[in-house]
Design a protein around this motif. Structure first.
Motif, PDB file in Angstrom:
ATOM      1  N   TYR A 120      -1.748 -11.189   9.822  1.00 43.23           N
ATOM      2  CA  TYR A 120      -0.568 -10.334   9.638  1.00 43.23           C
ATOM      3  C   TYR A 120      -0.121  -9.642  10.919  1.00 43.23           C
ATOM      4  O   TYR A 120       0.892  -8.932  10.929  1.00 43.23           O
ATOM      5  N   LEU A 121      -0.867  -9.824  12.022  1.00 41.09           N
ATOM      6  CA  LEU A 121      -0.518  -9.143  13.269  1.00 41.09           C
ATOM      7  C   LEU A 121       0.898  -9.436  13.750  1.00 41.09           C
ATOM      8  O   LEU A 121       1.616  -8.520  14.177  1.00 41.09           O
ATOM      9  N   PRO A 122       1.365 -10.707  13.695  1.00 34.92           N
ATOM     10  CA  PRO A 122       2.746 -10.961  14.147  1.00 34.92           C
ATOM     11  C   PRO A 122       3.809 -10.306  13.269  1.00 34.92           C
ATOM     12  O   PRO A 122       4.969 -10.216  13.679  1.00 34.92           O
ATOM     13  N   ALA A 123       3.420  -9.857  12.066  1.00 38.91           N
ATOM     14  CA  ALA A 123       4.406  -9.336  11.118  1.00 38.91           C
ATOM     15  C   ALA A 123       4.439  -7.813  11.068  1.00 38.91           C
ATOM     16  O   ALA A 123       5.154  -7.243  10.229  1.00 38.91           O
ATOM     17  N   MET A 124       3.707  -7.131  11.941  1.00 36.16           N
ATOM     18  CA  MET A 124       3.611  -5.675  11.839  1.00 36.16           C
ATOM     19  C   MET A 124       4.981  -4.991  11.912  1.00 36.16           C
ATOM     20  O   MET A 124       5.267  -4.078  11.124  1.00 36.16           O
ATOM     21  N   SER A 125       5.811  -5.400  12.852  1.00 38.79           N
ATOM     22  CA  SER A 125       7.124  -4.768  12.964  1.00 38.79           C
ATOM     23  C   SER A 125       7.978  -5.059  11.736  1.00 38.79           C
ATOM     24  O   SER A 125       8.724  -4.184  11.256  1.00 38.79           O
ATOM     25  N   ASN A 126       7.876  -6.266  11.188  1.00 43.52           N
ATOM     26  CA  ASN A 126       8.619  -6.608   9.977  1.00 43.52           C
ATOM     27  C   ASN A 126       8.161  -5.763   8.795  1.00 43.52           C
ATOM     28  O   ASN A 126       8.983  -5.296   7.984  1.00 43.52           O
ATOM     29  N   ILE A 127       6.863  -5.553   8.687  1.00 40.35           N
ATOM     30  CA  ILE A 127       6.323  -4.732   7.600  1.00 40.35           C
ATOM     31  C   ILE A 127       6.824  -3.300   7.718  1.00 40.35           C
ATOM     32  O   ILE A 127       7.239  -2.682   6.729  1.00 40.35           O
ATOM     33  N   ALA A 128       6.784  -2.752   8.949  1.00 42.11           N
ATOM     34  CA  ALA A 128       7.248  -1.375   9.158  1.00 42.11           C
ATOM     35  C   ALA A 128       8.718  -1.227   8.777  1.00 42.11           C
ATOM     36  O   ALA A 128       9.112  -0.246   8.117  1.00 42.11           O
ATOM     37  N   ASP A 157      10.501  -3.140   6.656  1.00 43.34           N
ATOM     38  CA  ASP A 157      10.700  -3.361   5.221  1.00 43.34           C
ATOM     39  C   ASP A 157      10.183  -2.203   4.383  1.00 43.34           C
ATOM     40  O   ASP A 157      10.758  -1.870   3.344  1.00 43.34           O
ATOM     41  N   LEU A 158       9.110  -1.555   4.823  1.00 41.81           N
ATOM     42  CA  LEU A 158       8.536  -0.440   4.069  1.00 41.81           C
ATOM     43  C   LEU A 158       9.071   0.915   4.535  1.00 41.81           C
ATOM     44  O   LEU A 158       8.596   1.957   4.085  1.00 41.81           O
ATOM     45  N   HIS A 159      10.052   0.883   5.461  1.00 43.94           N
ATOM     46  CA  HIS A 159      10.722   2.107   5.938  1.00 43.94           C
ATOM     47  C   HIS A 159       9.722   3.108   6.506  1.00 43.94           C
ATOM     48  O   HIS A 159       9.715   4.289   6.142  1.00 43.94           O
ATOM     49  N   THR A 160       8.872   2.623   7.399  1.00 40.67           N
ATOM     50  CA  THR A 160       7.878   3.491   8.011  1.00 40.67           C
ATOM     51  C   THR A 160       7.779   3.178   9.495  1.00 40.67           C
ATOM     52  O   THR A 160       8.392   2.225   9.997  1.00 40.67           O
ATOM     53  N   HIS A 161       7.031   3.993  10.208  1.00 45.20           N
ATOM     54  CA  HIS A 161       6.857   3.809  11.649  1.00 45.20           C
ATOM     55  C   HIS A 161       5.858   2.682  11.903  1.00 45.20           C
ATOM     56  O   HIS A 161       4.920   2.474  11.124  1.00 45.20           O
ATOM     57  N   ILE A 162       6.018   1.983  13.017  1.00 46.38           N
ATOM     58  CA  ILE A 162       5.118   0.898  13.364  1.00 46.38           C
ATOM     59  C   ILE A 162       3.688   1.407  13.513  1.00 46.38           C
ATOM     60  O   ILE A 162       2.715   0.699  13.209  1.00 46.38           O
ATOM     61  N   GLY A 163       3.538   2.669  13.949  1.00 54.83           N
ATOM     62  CA  GLY A 163       2.203   3.250  14.094  1.00 54.83           C
ATOM     63  C   GLY A 163       1.464   3.326  12.774  1.00 54.83           C
ATOM     64  O   GLY A 163       0.240   3.175  12.725  1.00 54.83           O
ATOM     65  N   THR A 164       2.205   3.564  11.692  1.00 55.70           N
ATOM     66  CA  THR A 164       1.581   3.611  10.370  1.00 55.70           C
ATOM     67  C   THR A 164       1.012   2.252   9.996  1.00 55.70           C
ATOM     68  O   THR A 164      -0.100   2.148   9.468  1.00 55.70           O
ATOM     69  N   VAL A 165       1.767   1.212  10.274  1.00 51.19           N
ATOM     70  CA  VAL A 165       1.292  -0.137   9.974  1.00 51.19           C
ATOM     71  C   VAL A 165       0.113  -0.499  10.871  1.00 51.19           C
ATOM     72  O   VAL A 165      -0.845  -1.143  10.428  1.00 51.19           O
ATOM     73  N   GLN A 166       0.157  -0.072  12.134  1.00 52.60           N
ATOM     74  CA  GLN A 166      -0.964  -0.344  13.027  1.00 52.60           C
ATOM     75  C   GLN A 166      -2.241   0.347  12.563  1.00 52.60           C
ATOM     76  O   GLN A 166      -3.339  -0.163  12.767  1.00 52.60           O
ATOM     77  N   GLN A 167      -2.074   1.502  11.919  1.00 57.91           N
ATOM     78  CA  GLN A 167      -3.238   2.196  11.376  1.00 57.91           C
ATOM     79  C   GLN A 167      -3.966   1.367  10.324  1.00 57.91           C
ATOM     80  O   GLN A 167      -5.168   1.545  10.096  1.00 57.91           O
ATOM     81  N   VAL A 187       3.758  -4.917  -2.681  1.00 58.49           N
ATOM     82  CA  VAL A 187       3.819  -3.479  -2.423  1.00 58.49           C
ATOM     83  C   VAL A 187       5.196  -3.084  -1.878  1.00 58.49           C
ATOM     84  O   VAL A 187       5.855  -3.853  -1.164  1.00 58.49           O
ATOM     85  N   GLN A 188       5.618  -1.849  -2.224  1.00 54.38           N
ATOM     86  CA  GLN A 188       6.902  -1.313  -1.774  1.00 54.38           C
ATOM     87  C   GLN A 188       6.763  -0.003  -1.008  1.00 54.38           C
ATOM     88  O   GLN A 188       7.742   0.524  -0.506  1.00 54.38           O
ATOM     89  N   ASP A 189       5.547   0.530  -0.936  1.00 52.68           N
ATOM     90  CA  ASP A 189       5.324   1.841  -0.324  1.00 52.68           C
ATOM     91  C   ASP A 189       4.285   1.715   0.782  1.00 52.68           C
ATOM     92  O   ASP A 189       3.258   1.036   0.619  1.00 52.68           O
ATOM     93  N   ALA A 190       4.522   2.380   1.918  1.00 52.69           N
ATOM     94  CA  ALA A 190       3.638   2.249   3.072  1.00 52.69           C
ATOM     95  C   ALA A 190       2.247   2.798   2.786  1.00 52.69           C
ATOM     96  O   ALA A 190       1.234   2.216   3.207  1.00 52.69           O
ATOM     97  N   GLN A 191       2.154   3.926   2.081  1.00 51.63           N
ATOM     98  CA  GLN A 191       0.849   4.506   1.794  1.00 51.63           C
ATOM     99  C   GLN A 191       0.044   3.626   0.843  1.00 51.63           C
ATOM    100  O   GLN A 191      -1.182   3.490   0.988  1.00 51.63           O
TER     101      GLN A 191
END
Length: 399
Positions: free
Chosen positions: A27-35, A37-47, A93-97
């Motif tokens: 999923y590493l190449p998709a981190m920015s796409n996930i952030a 789509d889930l309306h969150t910061h890229i740092g949250t996805v990196q966490q 999933v639809q929510d970052a948390q």
């Protein structure tokens, strides 16, 4: 159970343990796409990567002793079931948390499946456990080699959710194979009258072994050096040396091939020269390579010199790790699950320090990366001196 009666079991075990690197890297190449789509910061996805590693380590601590007491097959089935269901939920999933929570669940369940694998390898290969671990690592290394590319291809044709659907399909496929082909290899140790009672008794046995302690720490510091590479390699190659993403993929793949080659060499030689000698050969190569890497960066030489110094270093690190794991496993025939939990947790725990330390010593160059890798290898050398000293001492109570 022998290698002759189950000739393809090592392949199945490699497929089981590959769930973790696939879940980490695909999923590493998709981190920015996930952030996005889930309306969150890229740092949250990196966490989510740190959360995954932390949950994986916690799962190993819990499931290691349970593998020794309840049996390995039930835990493998439970873990693959939870991994598959968590992957399906991640695709929806639809929510970052909730995404972070499900990544923790995916890792926690994955730990239940993977913690049982070294016990099977030890049972299959007995005194040649290091050879079996080399075969296992050689096949398992295909996962991090292929996973980022698989994720990129999926993104080319579909969206990021399809990555987790593929992971779910993989988990379901391995579950079916495990259900049909994976045997139980031991009775619960609770039935052994000589085994001490209590959930933490296995940990007490592992940590009270004088010879195991320096070997476990050798594995931990070697893993720290390895995770320094994993954490910093994209910055070093792309940001510092300015290579393209395509060139980076080739250079990263070349390093993984070095890991596979080192495991192949180990599988050919370890039965003749022994795990301890192979570990120390790897240590000598690692010390030389890490020092050369430091000099290359101190003298600010070009990309080619960095690549040439990293390649043997990565091979040497896997030689040390594979043989240290095998030596530790051989010392605990009735507590292989607990021993695996200890080594696995310390391996990923030491890796968790790599990122913060690299950030703390950040200079915009590759020097902190080189120094930290040299420090990790140097710490392994000190641990091996400790092991040599302990090995020369008589056992407590011996005349």
């Amino acid at each position: 159970m022998t290698r002759q009666s189950h000739p393809y079991l090592i392949v199945l075990l490699a497929a089981v343990i590959a769930t973790t690197p696939l879940a980490v890297d695909m999923y590493l190449p998709a981190m920015s796409n996930i952030a996005t789509d889930l309306h969150t910061h890229i740092g949250t996805v990196q966490q989510s990567l740190s959360i995954f590693l932390a949950a994986y380590g916690a799962g190993m601590l819990l499931f290691g002793p349970l593998a020794d007491s309840l049996g390995r097959r039930p835990l493998a089935i439970f873990g693959l079931t939870g991994f598959t269901l968590s992957s399906i939920a991640l695709a929806l999933v639809q929510d970052a948390q909730i995404f972070l929570l499900l990544r923790a669940s995916q890792a926690f369940c994955g730990a239940a499946a993977t913690v049982v694998v070294p016990g099977f390898v030890r049972q299959l290969y007995q005194e040649h456990t290091a050879k079996g671990m080399s075969y296992l690592s050689m096949m398992m290394m295909l996962a991090p080699l292929l996973a980022p590319g698989i994720g990129s291809v999926i993104l080319w044709f579909s969206e990021w959710r399809s990555i987790f659907i593929v992971l779910a399909l993989y988990g379901a496929m391995i579950f079916a194979l495990v259900w049909k082909w994976l045997p139980e290899i031991s009775q619960p140790i609770a039935g052994n009258d000589d085994a001490p009672a209590g959930f933490f008794s296995g940990y007490k046995i592992v940590f009270s072994n004088r010879q195991a302690r320096p070997m476990i720490l050798s594995m931990m510091f070697g893993s720290f050096a390895f995770f320094c590479f994993i954490t910093a390699v994209s910055f070093v190659y792309i940001n510092y040396f300015g290579v393209s993403e395509q060139t980076f993929s080739l250079l990263f793949g070349a390093n993984v091939i070095c890991l596979i080659l080192a495991n192949f060499i180990n599988s050919r030689l370890v039965t003749r020269v022994g795990s301890l000698r192979m570990l120390r050969c790897g240590l000598v190569i690692a010390l030389i390579s890490a020092f050369v890497l430091f000099l290359v960066n101190y003298l600010q030489l070009g990309l080619l010199w960095t690549v040439l110094s990293i390649a043997p270093l990565m091979g040497a690190l896997t030689l040390m790790s594979t043989n240290a794991d095998a030596i530790v496993l051989m010392k605990f025939p009735h507590h292989s699950g607990t021993a695996t939990a200890v080594t696995g947790t310390l391996r990923f725990g030491s890796g968790a320090f790599a990122g913060p330390l690299l950030a703390y010593f950040y200079t915009g160059t590759a020097m902190p990366f080189a120094l930290l890798m040299l420090s990790g290898v140097g710490a392994v050398a000190l641990c091996q001196l400790w092991y040599w000293f302990v090995d020369k001492q008589p056992a407590p109570g011996a005349l």
